[in-house]
Design an enzyme around this catalytic site. Structure first.
Site, short mmCIF file in Angstrom:
data_model
loop_
_atom_site.label_atom_id
_atom_site.label_comp_id
_atom_site.label_asym_id
_atom_site.label_seq_id
_atom_site.Cartn_x
_atom_site.Cartn_y
_atom_site.Cartn_z
N TYR A 129 -2.22 -0.96 10.16
CA TYR A 129 -2.25 -1.23 8.72
C TYR A 129 -0.92 -0.83 8.08
O TYR A 129 -0.33 -1.60 7.31
CB TYR A 129 -3.41 -0.45 8.10
CG TYR A 129 -3.61 -0.71 6.63
CD1 TYR A 129 -4.23 -1.87 6.19
CD2 TYR A 129 -3.20 0.21 5.68
CE1 TYR A 129 -4.43 -2.11 4.83
CE2 TYR A 129 -3.38 -0.01 4.33
CZ TYR A 129 -4.00 -1.18 3.91
OH TYR A 129 -4.20 -1.40 2.57
N SER A 156 0.86 -1.19 0.00
CA SER A 156 0.00 0.00 0.00
C SER A 156 0.90 1.23 0.00
O SER A 156 2.07 1.18 0.40
CB SER A 156 -0.90 0.01 1.23
OG SER A 156 -1.55 1.25 1.39
#
Length: 582
Positions: A466, A453
């Site tokens: 995350y 990401s």
């Protein structure tokens, strides 16, 4: 056992036979400046698996006689020598040719002419194209072809040098050339005698073969093994031969020009699979060979030029988290480009829906659904074994499955940390371990894509869990890329950015009650929807990254901008990380 075969013009060739003489006969033809011993490793493996393997020293090399002059090295005479060997060692049964370097040149010349009519059941060629095919390749003038032609011309500089008077002999006698081969290619020191006499191969044949090339064709089943680090024959030249054979398979191998010495077990397996297919029922052919034949057909359809169709036609891909979002779009894009896809997801309905959509569009054989929790190491190991057994070793594995947890570090509980680490990090580790080991042991390369990401390089006060897992995935990918490079396995970390996927509807917001969870999920989903970047666009970028073998692939504009900012101004990214979004 040593034998002698007499050529039509009276030369004696030293021949060695090993293995079961009742098995399929494989005649191996060496190149320059080698002798028959270059095949020892491959021949031992093949002989141990029931093949009758024949190696011989071509004229002017090893223990074979040398012709009196340059005319004695003509390709027509070399083809006649090959016919004499085949007739002597297998008079009643067609043989399977295995050829490397100049051995490939003479084998191609023989099977595309009349010298071996009816005597050859298959040909496996390694770094040894037909000289006529080389001449036609070098004559390509389209803008698309010109870079590949120039690249091959640079790789072929030595062919011109070997045709000069005196200089090549000086390089051989001084030890300069054999010493360079030992250092560069890490091969045993070649014989100066063989090196000097073999120069006549270039001087007799190169000008005639390249100056007046003809489109020579063959109906013999051909397998082209393409070493990806060959310093002399580029992959573009090697695969150009696909337009000159009715039945051709193309397999890319990690290794250099002397892959026959570097990876004899791999070469022997490829040969054995090709021989078995030529000898028996094509329906029983090995999955890797079946995919290689699909690749060869696609290359032929593209005019012998590697393109998108040949990259994915017949390939096998495994995509996790393929029940929705980026995973589903990637699986569908792969299928649209000709690949077979193993659709993996924790949600049975999602996996079935993706596989069903592919089946309706391309047929049932193009997709299979598998239910899997990627956090379960034993389950991932079992899936890898099942895929290899039922479908073969995959060419591409996309470790896409992931979950999102948002909220401050202080509000993120231990159970939330364990689950996101189990899925986002351990899930990728398990996929890389088990499928990566399949690729490594198989020996024909492959590619791993780990979906990270933009959060991997952009810190944020609201995404500590995350971002931590995705940063770990990014570093894991960088480390694996370095480790697996020698095995021909590429590794790419994909960093999508804000993409309109269902991950927001399942995200966990630490510290929020049930009502607040739903409110925040709806808000996040609305924001991602307004951004409007589709999973289908990500899938196309993902495949482009694989085709270019990129180490890191940011996708959206914000992912690119964030990467640039993280490199040029870490202070700025740290300042932005302190901003609390609404």
């Amino acid at each position: 056992m040593d034998d002698e075969v007499t050529t039509p013009d009276g030369l004696r060739l030293a021949v060695v036979q090993r293995g079961d003489r009742s098995g399929p006969t494989v005649v191996a033809v060496h190149g320059y400046p080698d002798d028959r011993h270059v095949w020892d490793g491959v021949a031992d493996v093949l002989a141990g698996s029931g093949h009758h393997v024949v190696t011989y020293d071509v004229r002017g090399h090893g223990r074979s006689d040398s012709p009196p002059g340059r005319a004695g090295y003509d390709l027509e005479l070399l083809a006649a020598d090959l016919r004499a060997v085949c007739d002597a060692v297998s008079p009643d049964r067609p043989v399977h040719l295995l050829a490397h370097d100049w051995g490939g040149c003479q084998a191609w010349h023989a099977v595309t002419g009349d010298a071996l009519a009816g005597r050859v059941a298959s040909l496996t060629s390694i770094s040894g194209p037909c000289l006529d095919h080389v001449g036609l390749f070098l004559r390509r003038r389209s803008p698309r072809d010109l870079p590949a032609v120039l690249r091959q011309a640079l790789h072929s500089w030595y062919t011109l040098a070997f045709r000069l008077p005196v200089l090549p002999e000086l390089l051989w006698r001084s030890g300069t050339l054999p010493g360079a081969l030992v250092r560069r290619e890490r091969v045993p020191r070649p014989s100066t005698r063989d090196g000097l006499r073999g120069l006549e191969l270039y001087r007799r044949n190169m000008a005639r073969g390249l100056g007046r090339p003809e489109p020579r064709h063959t109906g013999v089943p051909v397998q082209v093994l393409v070493p990806l680090r060959d310093a002399y024959v580029t992959p573009a030249l090697a695969v150009s031969a696909t337009t000159f054979a009715d039945d051709v398979a193309v397999r890319y191998l990690p290794g250099g020009h002397w892959v026959v010495r570097q990876r004899p077990e791999l070469v022997a397996r490829c040969v054995a699979e090709h021989v078995a297919a030529a000898e028996g029922d094509p329906g029983t052919e090995a999955p890797a060979l079946r995919r290689a034949r699909a690749r060869g057909a696609a290359l032929a359809a593209e005019g012998g030029r590697a393109g998108p169709a040949s990259r994915w036609s017949g390939a096998l891909a495994v995509v996790t988290g393929a029940g929705s979002g980026i995973g589903r779009a990637t699986a569908q894009e792969l299928a649209d480009r000709g690949a077979r896809v193993v659709v993996v997801d924790l949600d049975p309905a999602g996996a079935a829906e993706t596989a069903g959509a592919i089946a309706r569009r391309h047929g049932r054989h193009r997709a299979v659904a598998e239910i899997l929790d990627v956090a379960d190491d034993a389950a991932v190991a079992a899936l890898a074994t099942r895929v290899a057994t039922e479908h073969g070793v995959p060419d591409l594995v996309v470790n896409n499955a992931g979950i999102a947890v948002a909220g401050p570090f202080a509000d993120t509980g231990a159970d939330e940390w364990r689950r996101i680490v189990d899925v986002n990090l351990w899930g990728v580790v398990h996929g890389c371990r088990h499928f990566g080991e399949l690729m490594r042991s198989h020996g024909e390369g492959g590619h791993l894509v780990n979906v990270a990401s933009a959060a991997a390089y952009l810190p944020s006060r609201v995404l500590p869990a995350y971002s931590t897992t995705k940063a770990a995935v990014l570093m894991l990918s960088e480390c694996l890329r370095a480790e697996l490079a020698d095995d021909g396995i590429g590794v790419t970390a994909l960093c999508p950015g804000f993409v309109n996927t269902p991950i927001t509807t399942h995200a966990r917001f630490a510290g929020a009650d049930d009502a607040e969870q739903e409110t925040r999920r709806r808000a996040a989903a609305a924001a991602y929807t307004r951004r409007g970047y589709s999973p289908e666009r990500v899938a196309r970028r993902l495949l482009r990254a694989v085709e270019k073998n990129l180490p890191l692939a940011p996708v959206t504009a914000e992912a690119h901008a964030g990467l640039l900012a993280s490199r040029l101004s870490p202070t700025l990214t740290r300042a932005l990380a302190r901003v609390e979004p609404r």
